[in-house]
Every structure is written in C-alpha cells, then in structure tokens.
Design a protein around this motif. Structure first.
Motif, short mmCIF file in Angstrom:
data_model
loop_
_atom_site.label_atom_id
_atom_site.label_comp_id
_atom_site.label_asym_id
_atom_site.label_seq_id
_atom_site.Cartn_x
_atom_site.Cartn_y
_atom_site.Cartn_z
N TYR A 202 -12.90 -18.57 -4.11
CA TYR A 202 -11.64 -18.07 -4.68
C TYR A 202 -10.49 -18.23 -3.67
CZ TYR A 202 -8.14 -14.51 -5.83
OH TYR A 202 -6.97 -13.85 -6.08
N LYS B 65 -7.05 -20.50 -3.94
CA LYS B 65 -5.70 -19.96 -3.84
C LYS B 65 -4.88 -20.69 -2.78
CE LYS B 65 -4.50 -16.97 -6.01
NZ LYS B 65 -3.92 -16.97 -7.37
N GLY C 238 -9.56 -19.91 -8.91
CA GLY C 238 -8.73 -18.76 -8.54
C GLY C 238 -8.47 -17.78 -9.66
N PRO D 215 -13.20 -12.61 -9.29
CA PRO D 215 -12.99 -14.05 -9.49
C PRO D 215 -14.10 -14.66 -10.35
CG PRO D 215 -13.92 -13.68 -7.33
CD PRO D 215 -13.70 -12.31 -7.93
#
Length: 458
Positions: free
Chosen positions: A313, A317, A326, A335
C-alpha cells in the motif's frame, strides 16, 4: 563494538512519545524472532544436518548478529528512517536499488506467509482436523486476509501475550524432555551425528541456510526507534540480547528434540515439536501443544501479511507500485486491494514448493536486503550526523556482507528460481511505474501547450 557518548535523543517533533523502555523493546524483538520458525523448521534442519541440529542454529545466530550490528548503527544514526530501503537510498542514490530492497522485503513477507500457511496445515492442524496441506494453507490464508481486512489494532500488550504463548510451548518441550531424559530415555549421542555421506561443514551450512529463517524478523524493530528512550544506548544492546536469548533457546529445544526423537522421524514430521512431546510419554495432551503451535504459526503469518499488505500500500501511494494497491475500504480503512493481491500471490506460492524451499526463498530475498544494509554502513561512514549514535566495529559489516554472499552461494536452483522470478517482477514493476509516471507528468504539459495554441488561434 563501541558507541558514542551516552545521550538521548529528544522527543520526536511529530509528537511520538519515547515510552518504549529496554524491557519493552526486548520483548518486542523476542516476540518477532521467537516462534514460528522453530515450531515448523527444526525437523527440516535435522534432515539437512543430522542429529547435531543445534550447531547450524548456533552458526545462523552468529551470522544474524553480524547484520544486527549493522542495523544497530544505521537505526541509531538515522532514527527517523524507515528501514533498509531508506538506508539504501541514502547510501547508493539509486531509485532502482532502493525500490528492489523494499520489494525484496515485501516479497519475503509474502513467501514467508505461504511457508507458514503450509506449516499451519500440517501435523499440528491434523490433531483437530484432517485436510490436504495445500487446501488447508489456502483456507488459512483466506482467514488471515479476512482478519487483516477487518482491521488489526496492535499493541505492546497483545504482542506480549502472543510471545508468552509461543514461549510457553518451547518451555513445555524442554520440561517434557527433561523428565523423559531423567527417567533414562533418549539418546544423547545423536547430538554429535551429522548427515551420512557428507562432511560436517557442508551438513552444517545446509542446515544454517534454513536455520537463518528462524532469526529473521529483528529488522522490523527499526520501525519503532522513534519511540525508544535513549535509542543510541538501548537499541543495540537490547537487539543483541533478544537475538542471543532466542538463539540459546532454539539450540536447547533443537538439542532436546534430537535427543528424544530419531532424526528420520523428526525430519518426516511437519509438526516436529509435537512429535517430540508425544515421544516423551509425559501425558501432555497433543491437542494442547498443537493449539499453542498453531497460535505461534498463525500469529507469525498474520503479522507478516499485515506488514506485506501495508508495504505494498505504501509503495503504491509513493507511485512505486500500481495505484490500485492504494485503495482502502471506506469504513474499515484497510488496504483491501493490497491485502487481496498479496494473499493471492501467497496462495500461488503454496503450490510451488514445500516448507523448506519456501523458507529458503525467504532467506535469499532477505539476504539481498541484509547485504545492502551491511554495505550501506560502510558507504555512509562519511555521512556525519549531529547526534550520538552506535558505531559498530568496521570488521562486523564486512563479515556481515561476506556471510550474506556465502549463504547465497549455498542455495539450490529451485530456491534461486523462485527468488529470481520475484525480483524480476519487482524490476518490471519499477520500470512500469517510472514509464507511467513520466507519461502522466508529460500529459499536463501537452494539454497546456494545446490550450495555449487554442488561445493563440482565437
């Protein structure tokens, strides 16, 4: 090893309080290292080495301590850094190397979860229900994913409880074997026996490759350094103490196992410590010990998948992984795409090999990470910081890097194949993300040019 003068870093500007004492840190690291590896792998190590299974565990401990020395310097030197990937970025200034170090951590977590899932569905689970190992592993991973997706609020107290359960299982083994040997049982001559047809050195190295898996996990302690009181002093000595404690306990349990059970029987069991308990005839219910072992293995798998999904995750990002990873559940804030993706990969891996091969793959992936960290210590010696930190003897990271290379050269082709495929996937993802990032950055510029051209025409 030496450290700079005793001085404590002040409170973190972000508001994190330095409430973790040496004792709390010791239990945290011990909880990360202790447990699933020895419950699942002592039989596999015995199959590689012979009755002297305690020797490769000792060798692996020494090798782990070398890299722990490098982590001690970098963690206390850069106490706000996020671990090996950040150390690589500071040392090599290469986005690709930094990405691959982080990706190897991610891949190692997923492979480790697959290995633990197979361990979970073996002889320990058979005490309660008979199910094909791979099917059991897949169902177990689904359960872990559902718990992960629901949301896990971890605390030191919860970690202490799980560590206590794992530790109690190992103490039960030692007590049961002590009673068994005290009554005249067991065969202590096995403690010096190595695998027939091979030299002791090669037998020990083969076992050390698997034994190394039992010590990985200590690197996660780098993530809480901002909350440790006086980290320059507390972190290094606590890290070494926790690793040594786990190592000595592992060696005692391994020695107890081979005294009690012949090597062939130990190597053939997917629940080796349960086999030991049953062989002692002490009347300890098999279901009770199996429940403890399942808790140890399940806790390790759950924590590993939480780490892997959050790392995927975070990389998404940052634009280092596909953006879809994400996405989060609106109500739970977990997530979910990263959880599903890492779980599916772990499921596929359960079909590709047994526990020993998957554990070896984890070791190879982490050896890349540890090699990077050991070299980074030497490269970053020229980078001075304005606070006191631990400084390891220069020979330690050198030996640490050499030990990583040495262990890599001992791995089989099947292990390298899995690790190589995963690293290649990481390289492809990195290149794809870079190309996508450039295309996304170019699009607004092109739209801006078209807009200006339209205005000029009007």
């Amino acid at each position: 090893m030496t450290s700079a003068k005793d001085a404590s870093l002040g409170p973190d500007p972000s508001g994190l309080k330095r409430n973790i004492t040496g004792l709390f840190l010791f239990l945290f690291i011990l909880g990360d290292v202790l447990g699933a590896g020895i419950y699942a792998l002592v039989g596999e190590i015995a199959g590689q080495t012979g009755g002297a299974v305690w020797v490769p565990l000792g060798v692996a401990l020494v090798l782990a301590l070398l890299t722990a020395g490098s982590y001690s310097e970098l963690v206390t030197k850069y106490p706000k850094a996020g671990g090996s990937a950040v150390f690589a970025e500071k040392a090599y200034h290469s986005p690709l190397i930094s990405f691959l170090v982080g990706f190897c951590m991610l891949a190692a977590g997923v492979v480790s979860a697959a290995a633990l899932a197979l361990a979970f569905s073996g002889d320990y689970l058979a005490q309660f229900i008979e199910i094909p190992p791979v099917l059991g592993a897949i169902l177990f991973l689904v359960l872990v994913a559902l718990i992960n997706m629901r949301g896990i609020k971890e605390s030191m107290q919860a970690n202490f409880v799980m560590t206590s359960i794992e530790l109690s299982g190992l103490l039960i083994v030692l007590i049961a074997v002590g009673i068994f040997v005290g009554g005249g049982g067991g065969d202590a001559t096995r403690l010096t026996e190595f695998t027939p047809g091979t030299t002791p050195f090669l037998a020990v190295m083969a076992g050390a490759l698997l034994a190394y898996y039992s010590y990985v996990g200590f690197e996660t302690s780098a993530n809480i350094v901002e909350e440790i009181r006086n980290p320059a002093k507390v972190y290094p000595r606590t890290l070494f103490a926790a690793l040594i404690t786990a190592g000595l306990l592992y060696m005692l349990v391994a020695a107890a196992a081979t005294i009690t059970v012949p090597v062939d029987s130990l190597a053939d069991s997917t629940g080796p410590l349960l086999t030991v308990i049953e062989a002692t005839g002490t009347g300890i219910p098999g279901w009770l010990f199996s429940a403890i072992a399942l808790i140890a293995v399940a806790n390790g798998a759950l924590l590993t998948m939480i780490m892997a999904s959050r790392l995927a995750y975070g990389m998404a990002k940052q634009g280092l992984m596909p953006a879809a990873l994400g996405r989060v559940l609106p109500q739970r804030g977990t997530p979910w795409v990263a959880i599903v993706a890492t779980t599916l990969v772990a499921m596929v891996l359960t079909f590709t090999g047994g526990l020993a091969v998957l554990a070896g793959t984890v070791v190879v992936l982490l050896l890349f990470v540890f090699l990077s960290t050991n070299i980074a210590v030497l490269v970053l010696r020229r980078d001075k910081v304005d606070h006191d930190h631990f400084r390891v003897w220069t020979v330690i990271p050198v030996l640490g890097a050499l030990s990583c290379i040495g262990l890599m050269t001992q791995q089989g082709w099947d292990v390298w194949l899995r690790a190589g495929i995963l690293i290649a996937i990481g390289a492809v993802l990195f290149l794809a993300s870079r190309l996508w990032g450039r295309r996304s950055a170019r699009r607004p510029q092109e739209e801006g040019k078209e807009s200006k051209a339209g205005k000029a025409e009007r």
